[in-house]
Design an enzyme around this catalytic site. Structure first.
Site, mmCIF file in Angstrom:
data_model
loop_
_atom_site.group_PDB
_atom_site.id
_atom_site.type_symbol
_atom_site.label_atom_id
_atom_site.label_comp_id
_atom_site.label_asym_id
_atom_site.label_seq_id
_atom_site.Cartn_x
_atom_site.Cartn_y
_atom_site.Cartn_z
ATOM 1 N N GLU A 172 0.795 -1.226 0.000
ATOM 2 C CA GLU A 172 0.000 0.000 0.000
ATOM 3 C C GLU A 172 0.832 1.283 0.000
ATOM 4 O OE1 GLU A 172 -3.447 0.569 0.050
ATOM 5 O OE2 GLU A 172 -3.593 -1.530 -0.533
ATOM 6 N N SER B 137 -45.866 -20.882 46.350
ATOM 7 C CA SER B 137 -45.227 -21.445 47.549
ATOM 8 C C SER B 137 -43.819 -20.928 47.788
ATOM 9 C CB SER B 137 -45.207 -22.971 47.466
ATOM 10 O OG SER B 137 -46.525 -23.488 47.484
#
Length: 577
Positions: A194, A475
Site C-alpha cells: 500500500e 409457595s
C-alpha cells in the site's frame, strides 16, 4: 568621462514601465493571491491541527461491551459427555482441525479430546493457554492432562464463549492491539503493497500523486490509480471526521490532515492507529475495524496464528473490503491476495518456496464469520442488560469496552432451548392457539443463572416471558413464613408441632377463606419442619396468621424486592411478580 542627465534617466525608466505594465500587474496579483491564500490556509491549518489534537491525540475508539458465558472448568468426575463438551467448544468458537495444536482448535478421537486452549483474563487471575487432553468415560470426565508438561491436572479452565456484544452509538467491532502484537509480515507487507515509501515520506507521496494524475489524463478519466499513503488512508478512515466522498475539498482536507499527522506523531503511532482503525468488512449493521477483529471475522483465528496467505488476503482486503469480499467474491479476492503475495515476494519479504506454497493455498476463510453474532441468546442477554442498567449508568456502558462475565452455561442453554421446543411440540394441538413458554435454570450450589429461554422462538428478541411475565409467586413465599416463626425461638423450633387440620380465616364483611392442601387431605398434628418440607397449606396459614401477614410483606419486600398487599392470601403466595 561621459555625463548623464537625470532627466534622460527618468525618461528611460518611464519608457521601460510603459513597455511592460503587465509584469507589474502580474507581480501585484501574485502577491495578493499569495496573501489571500496564506490568510486562509494558515488559520484553516491551525483549525485542522486543533481537530487532530481533539480527535486523534486522545486515540479513543468506541469499543463494544462484550458479554461472556462462564469459563468451562474441567476436572475429573465432572458430569460431561462428548456431545456436551463439543457444544461448549463450538459455542466458544473452537474449531475441529484434526490436530488441536493452534490456540482455539481441538481434535476428537471418540471420547478423547485434544484441546489447544486460549489464554484469557479471569476475574482474579490470568489463565495461560494450554494444550490439554480431556478423556471422557461413563458420562463424566475421566482425566485432564497437560500435554506440554506431561502431567495430570486436578482441573483446567477453558476460555468462555462470547454470548453477546453491546454496542454504543456506532456499531463498530474492534479489538485493540499494540504494534508489537501484530505479525511482522503484516506490518511490513502492508507497507510493501500500500505505501512503500511510508518510512520516508511526510504524509503524502508527490510522485504517486503526479503519476495518478498522468494516468487519469491519458485515459480520459476512465482509469484511476490510487496515490494515497497509509497516513492519508488513516485521515479519511472516519477517525478525524472527514468522509470518503471523492471531491476536491475532501481530498484537500485529507492531504492537510496527513501532513499534520506526520508533523505531530511518529511513524509507529500512526501505523498502530491504522492497524486498529482500518475498515475491514461488514456483518449486518456491525462494521469490522482493525486487523485483530478482521482476523477473527474472516478466519476465526487470533492475529498471531495467521498463515502467510491469510496475511496477504488481509492486506489485499484493505483496498476494498466489499469489492474483495472473499465470501461473496472469492475469485476477485483470490486475484487480489495473489497480487499481494507477488508484492511480498518482489520485496524479499517471503522466499520462493513460501511464495509458491501460499499462492497455491485456498483462501482459508471460514464459511460464516468467526466472531459471535451481536446477540445469540436474547432472553439471557435481556437479563444481563437489566442488571447492568441497575448497577451502571447507560453512559458508562456505551463504547466503554467492558467485559461482562456471567454464569451462563452454553450447553445448559442448548439443552434448555431443546427442552422448551420438545415440550411445546408434545402438548400443542390444532384446536387451541400456539402455546408460549419461559424458562430459567439456576445452579443449586451457587445460584448462578445457567440458562434463560424467553419464548417459543428461542433465538428471537421480544417479550421475555422468563423475566417480564407476571405470575403468582405461590409457595416460594412459604419459607419466609417459617423464617418469621423461627425468629421467635421461645415459640417455635423445627421440632415444634403445628396443626394441619382444616382452617378458616375471617376476611370481613361475612367473607371467609378456607384454604386446603394440594392433595385435598388434612394431616393432623405435624412437626414444623415436615409442614415446610411437604408445603402443607393449612399448617402454613395457621403459622402465617400468628406471625402476622404485615410482617411477612415487609420481610419479602426487604429481602426479595417483592411488593405485595398484606392480605391473608399472601401467606400462600397470592401475589403476581
Amino acid at each position: 568621462m561621459p555625463r548623464y542627465d537625470q532627466d534622460d534617466q527618468d525618461e528611460d525608466y518611464d519608457d521601460l514601465d510603459d513597455a511592460h505594465p503587465w509584469r507589474q500587474r502580474l507581480v501585484t496579483w501574485a502577491l495578493a493571491a499569495l496573501g489571500l491564500g496564506l490568510g486562509f490556509l494558515i488559520p484553516y491549518t491551525l483549525y485542522l491541527n486543533h481537530q487532530v489534537s481533539q480527535r486523534f491525540g486522545a486515540l479513543q475508539w468506541q469499543l463494544p461491551t462484550r458479554v461472556y458465558a462462564r469459563p468451562l472448568q474441567l476436572s475429573p468426575g465432572l458430569a460431561m459427555d462428548a456431545q456436551t463438551l463439543k457444544t461448549e467448544l463450538d459455542a466458544a468458537a473452537y474449531r475441529d482441525d484434526g490436530a488441536g495444536t493452534r490456540p482455539g482448535t481441538y481434535a476428537r478421537d471418540g471420547g478423547r479430546f485434544t484441546i489447544a486452549s486460549r489464554g484469557f483474563g479471569d476475574i482474579d487471575a490470568v489463565v495461560p493457554a494450554r494444550r490439554l487432553q480431556v478423556s471422557l468415560s461413563g458420562g463424566s470426565v475421566a482425566s485432564v492432562r497437560d500435554l506440554a508438561r506431561g502431567q495430570n491436572l486436578k482441573s483446567a479452565l477453558l476460555d468462555p464463549a462470547r454470548i453477546a456484544t453491546l454496542y454504543g452509538q456506532k456499531q463498530e467491532e474492534r479489538r485493540l492491539v499494540r504494534l508489537e502484537e501484530v505479525p511482522e509480515l503484516l506490518v511490513t507487507g502492508l507497507q510493501a503493497v500500500e505505501d512503500r515509501d511510508f518510512g520516508t515520506h511526510h504524509g503524502i507521496d508527490l510522485s504517486g500523486i503526479i503519476r495518478a494524475i498522468w494516468v487519469a489524463v491519458r485515459s480520459g478519466g476512465e482509469t484511476r490509480q490510487g496515490a494515497s499513503t497509509l497516513t492519508q488512508q488513516l485521515a479519511r478512515s472516519g477517525l478525524l471526521g472527514i468522509g470518503k466522498e471523492v471531491t476536491p475539498s475532501r481530498k484537500f482536507n485529507e492531504i492537510l490532515f496527513a501532513l499534520i499527522l506526520e508533523a505531530r506523531y511518529d511513524k509507529r503511532t500512526i501505523l498502530e492507529a491504522y492497524m486498529n482503525q482500518v475498515y475491514m468488512g461488514q456483518r449486518g449493521s456491525q462494521a469490522i475495524h482493525g486487523v485483530a477483529a478482521a482476523s477473527e471475522f474472516w478466519f476465526g483465528r487470533e492475529l498471531d496464528s495467521l498463515s502467510t496467505e491469510q496475511i496477504a488476503l488481509l492486506i489485499g482486503i484493505v483496498k476494498g473490503p466489499s469489492h474483495y469480499d472473499p465470501r461473496r467474491n472469492p475469485e476477485r479476492a483470490l486475484d487480489r491476495r495473489n497480487l499481494a503475495l507477488d508484492k511480498l515476494h518482489e520485496t524479499g519479504l517471503i522466499k520462493d518456496p513460501e511464495w509458491k506454497r501460499a499462492r497455491a493455498a485456498p483462501l482459508g476463510v471460514t464459511r460464516t464469520p468467526g466472531m459471535a453474532a451481536a446477540n445469540r441468546f436474547p432472553a439471557y442477554v435481556d437479563l444481563v442488560r437489566r442488571q447492568l442498567a441497575r448497577d451502571y449508568p447507560e453512559s458508562a456502558l456505551q463504547g466503554a469496552g467492558l467485559s461482562v462475565l456471567t454464569g451462563m452455561s452454553p450447553s445448559a442453554q442448548a439443552y434448555a432451548e431443546g427442552a422448551v421446543t420438545r415440550t411445546l411440540k408434545s402438548v400443542e394441538n390444532k384446536k387451541r392457539p400456539p402455546l408460549q413458554a419461559g424458562l430459567v435454570l439456576t445452579d443449586v450450589h451457587d445460584g448462578d443463572v445457567l440458562a434463560v429461554v424467553g419464548s417459543r422462538n428461542v433465538s428471537q428478541p421480544g417479550f421475555n416471558r422468563a423475566v417480564e411475565a407476571q405470575r403468582p409467586v405461590g409457595s416460594l413465599l412459604k419459607p419466609f413464613v417459617y423464617l418469621l416463626a423461627l425468629a421467635q425461638p421461645d415459640r417455635y423450633s423445627l421440632a415444634s408441632y403445628v396443626d394441619d387440620g382444616p382452617v378458616t380465616v375471617q376476611l370481613g364483611k361475612n367473607r371467609r377463606w378456607n384454604p386446603t392442601n394440594s392433595d385435598r387431605r388434612s394431616h393432623g398434628s405435624v412437626r414444623l419442619v415436615d409442614a415446610l418440607a411437604h408445603s402443607y397449606n393449612q399448617a402454613t396459614v395457621r403459622i402465617g396468621m400468628k406471625v402476622d401477614p404485615e410482617r411477612l410483606v415487609n420481610l419479602v419486600r426487604v429481602l426479595a424486592g417483592i411488593q405485595a398487599e398484606a392480605n391473608p392470601s399472601v401467606i400462600l403466595g397470592a401475589t403476581d411478580q
